[in-house]
Design a protein around this motif. Structure first.
Motif, PDB file in Angstrom:
ATOM      1  N   TYR A   1      35.061  54.081  56.768  1.00 24.06           N
ATOM      2  CA  TYR A   1      34.061  54.023  57.831  1.00 24.06           C
ATOM      3  C   TYR A   1      33.163  52.787  57.680  1.00 24.06           C
ATOM      4  CZ  TYR A   1      31.314  56.135  54.076  1.00 24.06           C
ATOM      5  OH  TYR A   1      30.707  56.388  52.874  1.00 24.06           O
ATOM      6  N   LEU A   2      33.174  52.179  56.497  1.00 19.78           N
ATOM      7  CA  LEU A   2      32.367  50.978  56.279  1.00 19.78           C
ATOM      8  C   LEU A   2      33.097  49.755  56.822  1.00 19.78           C
ATOM      9  CD1 LEU A   2      31.183  51.517  52.586  1.00 19.78           C
ATOM     10  CD2 LEU A   2      29.798  51.773  54.655  1.00 19.78           C
ATOM     11  N   SER A   3      32.343  48.848  57.395  1.00 19.14           N
ATOM     12  CA  SER A   3      32.909  47.564  57.815  1.00 19.14           C
ATOM     13  C   SER A   3      32.519  46.488  56.812  1.00 19.14           C
ATOM     14  CB  SER A   3      32.389  47.185  59.213  1.00 19.14           C
ATOM     15  OG  SER A   3      31.002  46.848  59.154  1.00 19.14           O
ATOM     16  N   SER A   4      33.168  45.367  56.865  1.00 17.24           N
ATOM     17  CA  SER A   4      32.862  44.264  55.955  1.00 17.24           C
ATOM     18  C   SER A   4      31.417  43.824  56.083  1.00 17.24           C
ATOM     19  CB  SER A   4      33.803  43.090  56.233  1.00 17.24           C
ATOM     20  OG  SER A   4      35.150  43.480  56.063  1.00 17.24           O
ATOM     21  N   HIS A   5      30.847  43.944  57.296  1.00 18.99           N
ATOM     22  CA  HIS A   5      29.468  43.514  57.531  1.00 18.99           C
ATOM     23  C   HIS A   5      28.458  44.454  56.874  1.00 18.99           C
ATOM     24  CE1 HIS A   5      30.967  40.525  60.331  1.00 18.99           C
ATOM     25  NE2 HIS A   5      31.617  41.468  60.990  1.00 18.99           N
ATOM     26  N   ASP A   6      28.888  45.686  56.532  1.00 17.26           N
ATOM     27  CA  ASP A   6      27.979  46.644  55.909  1.00 17.26           C
ATOM     28  C   ASP A   6      27.853  46.445  54.403  1.00 17.26           C
ATOM     29  OD1 ASP A   6      27.630  47.929  58.363  1.00 17.26           O
ATOM     30  OD2 ASP A   6      29.409  49.197  58.034  1.00 17.26           O
ATOM     31  N   ILE A   7      28.766  45.687  53.811  1.00 16.64           N
ATOM     32  CA  ILE A   7      28.886  45.619  52.348  1.00 16.64           C
ATOM     33  C   ILE A   7      28.117  44.427  51.788  1.00 16.64           C
ATOM     34  CG2 ILE A   7      30.504  45.366  50.435  1.00 16.64           C
ATOM     35  CD1 ILE A   7      32.579  46.797  52.165  1.00 16.64           C
ATOM     36  N   ASP A   8      27.303  44.702  50.787  1.00 17.99           N
ATOM     37  CA  ASP A   8      26.556  43.641  50.108  1.00 17.99           C
ATOM     38  C   ASP A   8      27.401  43.036  48.978  1.00 17.99           C
ATOM     39  OD1 ASP A   8      24.402  41.982  49.395  1.00 17.99           O
ATOM     40  OD2 ASP A   8      23.724  43.411  47.902  1.00 17.99           O
ATOM     41  N   ARG A   9      28.010  43.875  48.149  1.00 16.06           N
ATOM     42  CA  ARG A   9      28.903  43.404  47.091  1.00 16.06           C
ATOM     43  C   ARG A   9      29.818  44.529  46.628  1.00 16.06           C
ATOM     44  NH1 ARG A   9      24.076  41.847  43.051  1.00 16.06           N
ATOM     45  NH2 ARG A   9      23.392  41.024  45.057  1.00 16.06           N
ATOM     46  N   VAL A  10      30.955  44.115  46.041  1.00 17.40           N
ATOM     47  CA  VAL A  10      31.962  45.059  45.574  1.00 17.40           C
ATOM     48  C   VAL A  10      32.367  44.682  44.158  1.00 17.40           C
ATOM     49  CG1 VAL A  10      34.254  46.058  45.966  1.00 17.40           C
ATOM     50  CG2 VAL A  10      32.851  45.353  47.914  1.00 17.40           C
ATOM     51  N   ALA A  11      32.515  45.687  43.296  1.00 10.59           N
ATOM     52  CA  ALA A  11      33.028  45.471  41.938  1.00 10.59           C
ATOM     53  C   ALA A  11      34.294  46.287  41.769  1.00 10.59           C
ATOM     54  CB  ALA A  11      31.999  45.872  40.889  1.00 10.59           C
ATOM     55  N   ILE A  12      35.343  45.645  41.225  1.00 11.14           N
ATOM     56  CA  ILE A  12      36.615  46.335  40.989  1.00 11.14           C
ATOM     57  C   ILE A  12      36.769  46.536  39.492  1.00 11.14           C
ATOM     58  CG2 ILE A  12      39.113  46.223  41.263  1.00 11.14           C
ATOM     59  CD1 ILE A  12      38.708  44.448  43.683  1.00 11.14           C
ATOM     60  N   LEU A  13      36.742  47.796  39.072  1.00  9.53           N
ATOM     61  CA  LEU A  13      36.852  48.147  37.654  1.00  9.53           C
ATOM     62  C   LEU A  13      38.232  48.741  37.394  1.00  9.53           C
ATOM     63  CD1 LEU A  13      33.747  47.997  38.179  1.00  9.53           C
ATOM     64  CD2 LEU A  13      33.482  49.779  36.467  1.00  9.53           C
ATOM     65  N   GLU A  14      38.966  48.134  36.490  1.00 10.93           N
ATOM     66  CA  GLU A  14      40.285  48.631  36.123  1.00 10.93           C
ATOM     67  C   GLU A  14      40.327  48.922  34.625  1.00 10.93           C
ATOM     68  OE1 GLU A  14      43.716  46.611  37.921  1.00 10.93           O
ATOM     69  OE2 GLU A  14      42.297  45.182  38.790  1.00 10.93           O
ATOM     70  N   ARG A  15      41.350  49.673  34.227  1.00 10.17           N
ATOM     71  CA  ARG A  15      41.663  49.931  32.824  1.00 10.17           C
ATOM     72  C   ARG A  15      40.421  50.403  32.051  1.00 10.17           C
ATOM     73  NH1 ARG A  15      44.274  45.172  34.339  1.00 10.17           N
ATOM     74  NH2 ARG A  15      46.545  45.352  34.430  1.00 10.17           N
ATOM     75  N   ASN A  16      40.131  49.707  30.943  1.00  8.32           N
ATOM     76  CA  ASN A  16      39.038  50.136  30.062  1.00  8.32           C
ATOM     77  C   ASN A  16      37.678  50.084  30.743  1.00  8.32           C
ATOM     78  OD1 ASN A  16      40.902  50.500  28.049  1.00  8.32           O
ATOM     79  ND2 ASN A  16      40.585  48.490  27.142  1.00  8.32           N
ATOM     80  N   ALA A  17      37.484  49.124  31.639  1.00 11.98           N
ATOM     81  CA  ALA A  17      36.188  48.999  32.312  1.00 11.98           C
ATOM     82  C   ALA A  17      35.868  50.255  33.106  1.00 11.98           C
ATOM     83  CB  ALA A  17      36.197  47.775  33.227  1.00 11.98           C
ATOM     84  N   ALA A  18      36.880  50.861  33.747  1.00 11.18           N
ATOM     85  CA  ALA A  18      36.667  52.059  34.541  1.00 11.18           C
ATOM     86  C   ALA A  18      36.585  53.307  33.663  1.00 11.18           C
ATOM     87  CB  ALA A  18      37.789  52.209  35.566  1.00 11.18           C
ATOM     88  N   ILE A  19      37.498  53.434  32.696  1.00 14.89           N
ATOM     89  CA  ILE A  19      37.550  54.649  31.877  1.00 14.89           C
ATOM     90  C   ILE A  19      36.321  54.771  30.987  1.00 14.89           C
ATOM     91  CG2 ILE A  19      38.852  55.838  30.078  1.00 14.89           C
ATOM     92  CD1 ILE A  19      41.374  54.553  31.224  1.00 14.89           C
ATOM     93  N   SER A  20      35.874  53.652  30.402  1.00 11.01           N
ATOM     94  CA  SER A  20      34.727  53.711  29.500  1.00 11.01           C
ATOM     95  C   SER A  20      33.450  54.084  30.231  1.00 11.01           C
ATOM     96  CB  SER A  20      34.547  52.361  28.794  1.00 11.01           C
ATOM     97  OG  SER A  20      34.248  51.341  29.741  1.00 11.01           O
ATOM     98  N   ARG A  21      33.397  53.817  31.527  1.00  7.24           N
ATOM     99  CA  ARG A  21      32.160  54.108  32.269  1.00  7.24           C
ATOM    100  C   ARG A  21      32.237  55.421  33.047  1.00  7.24           C
ATOM    101  NH1 ARG A  21      28.104  50.833  32.234  1.00  7.24           N
ATOM    102  NH2 ARG A  21      26.376  51.132  33.664  1.00  7.24           N
ATOM    103  N   TYR A  22      33.435  55.793  33.496  1.00 11.37           N
ATOM    104  CA  TYR A  22      33.554  56.974  34.340  1.00 11.37           C
ATOM    105  C   TYR A  22      34.363  58.101  33.706  1.00 11.37           C
ATOM    106  CZ  TYR A  22      31.624  54.230  38.179  1.00 11.37           C
ATOM    107  OH  TYR A  22      30.799  53.484  38.978  1.00 11.37           O
ATOM    108  N   GLY A  23      34.862  57.874  32.496  1.00 15.48           N
ATOM    109  CA  GLY A  23      35.630  58.920  31.848  1.00 15.48           C
ATOM    110  C   GLY A  23      36.993  59.096  32.483  1.00 15.48           C
ATOM    111  N   PRO A  24      37.613  60.279  32.338  1.00 21.73           N
ATOM    112  CA  PRO A  24      38.959  60.513  32.870  1.00 21.73           C
ATOM    113  C   PRO A  24      39.068  60.318  34.379  1.00 21.73           C
ATOM    114  CG  PRO A  24      38.368  62.225  31.310  1.00 21.73           C
ATOM    115  CD  PRO A  24      37.132  61.427  31.538  1.00 21.73           C
TER     116      PRO A  24
END
Length: 294
Positions: A220-243
């Motif tokens: 539902y979000l458009s590109s104009h609504d977004i200020d910034r995006v971060a893409i977390l993969e592998r260890n960056a995502a698991i270490s911060r968000y768990g399983p």
């Protein structure tokens, strides 16, 4: 023997009497020695110079040295971290035992300054100008200080093309795959597909939008609504968000929330949820979600 002959012999004797002692004093001999510290440990690469000359040598790995010198000369020993030492060349030819003491350096007055820890208010004040900061449900994430690598995309760089912002976001993550039927799902790791061929569908990415977790893509979000995006993969995502972050996490900060923060209506971005995720990752054994290895 006539008078002239006796005078000649006398002069020769006098010359020899003066020259021979001088010659014996200036004859070079080989000086042997060893250089150690106060604990009798050999010191390698000690510089040894004959004072007032350019002649010299260095000690080897065992602290040993040899040098040709005259009995009336002075040896100067010096090495980094040690005080210099002078020793006269011995006349008897005995082996020298030189001990160098560590150099003591007087330090100037040292002033310790306590570094003030930044508060949430301080960090959020930097947010508009620091594009490496991202607000998540697990606290404010700083790309410069994170132990895991991830990328941050400025919302201005997202082009409004395709059915939603994911089309543009795929340009910044070559491994991203978007499945739109029957519902929109995002997979960040192509390498995971072969691992899950025999056990089912690989884990999909979740979305953290303005501090709230979404299991489905916020199309539902458009590109104009977004200020910034971060893409977390592998260890960056698991270490911060768990399983729950095993499939990766896409963090989105919208312009609306940024404007609310600037106006003083600040959401608390604390790290309590991060602590809970880590506890869940290491303690909760009831989850059987497989975590793919890199």
């Amino acid at each position: 023997m006539n008078y002239l002959q006796r005078m000649k012999n006398g002069l020769t004797f006098l010359v020899l009497w003066f020259v021979l002692p001088f010659y014996s004093q200036t004859t070079e001999t080989t000086i042997l020695g060893r250089v150690t510290d106060v604990w009798d440990t050999p010191i390698p690469n000690v510089n040894i110079l004959l004072k007032g000359t350019q002649r010299g040598t260095q000690t080897d790995a065992e602290g040993l040295f040899s040098l040709n010198a005259n009995a009336n000369e002075v040896l100067v020993f010096s090495s980094l971290g040690y005080g210099s030492y002078e020793s006269a060349v011995p006349e008897t030819g005995e082996e020298l035992k030189i001990v160098l003491s560590p150099m003591v350096t007087d330090l100037d007055e040292v002033t310790l300054t306590k570094r003030k820890r930044k508060t949430q208010k301080d960090i959020l004040a930097e947010f508009p100008n620091n594009t490496n900061l991202v607000k998540t449900s697990r606290g404010v994430l700083n790309k410069d200080r994170s132990s895991s690598s991830f990328q941050v995309i400025n919302g201005k760089d997202l082009v409004a093309t395709g059915p939603d912002f994911l089309t543009s976001l795929m340009n910044y993550s070559p491994s991203m795959r978007v499945v739109r039927v029957p519902e929109v799902k995002v997979y960040l790791r192509r390498i995971a597909y072969s691992i899950y061929d025999s056990i089912g569908t690989p884990p999909k990415a979740i979305f953290d939008v303005d501090g709230f977790i979404h299991e489905t893509a916020p199309t539902y979000l458009s590109s104009h609504d977004i200020d910034r995006v971060a893409i977390l993969e592998r260890n960056a995502a698991i270490s911060r968000y768990g399983p729950m972050g095993v499939g990766g996490v896409i963090v989105i900060n919208t312009k609306a929330t940024t404007q609310m923060d600037d106006s003083g209506n600040v959401k608390r971005y604390d790290n309590s949820a991060l602590r809970d995720s880590l506890n869940e990752l290491f303690i909760d054994e009831s989850r059987n979600t497989p975590i793919p290895h890199d």
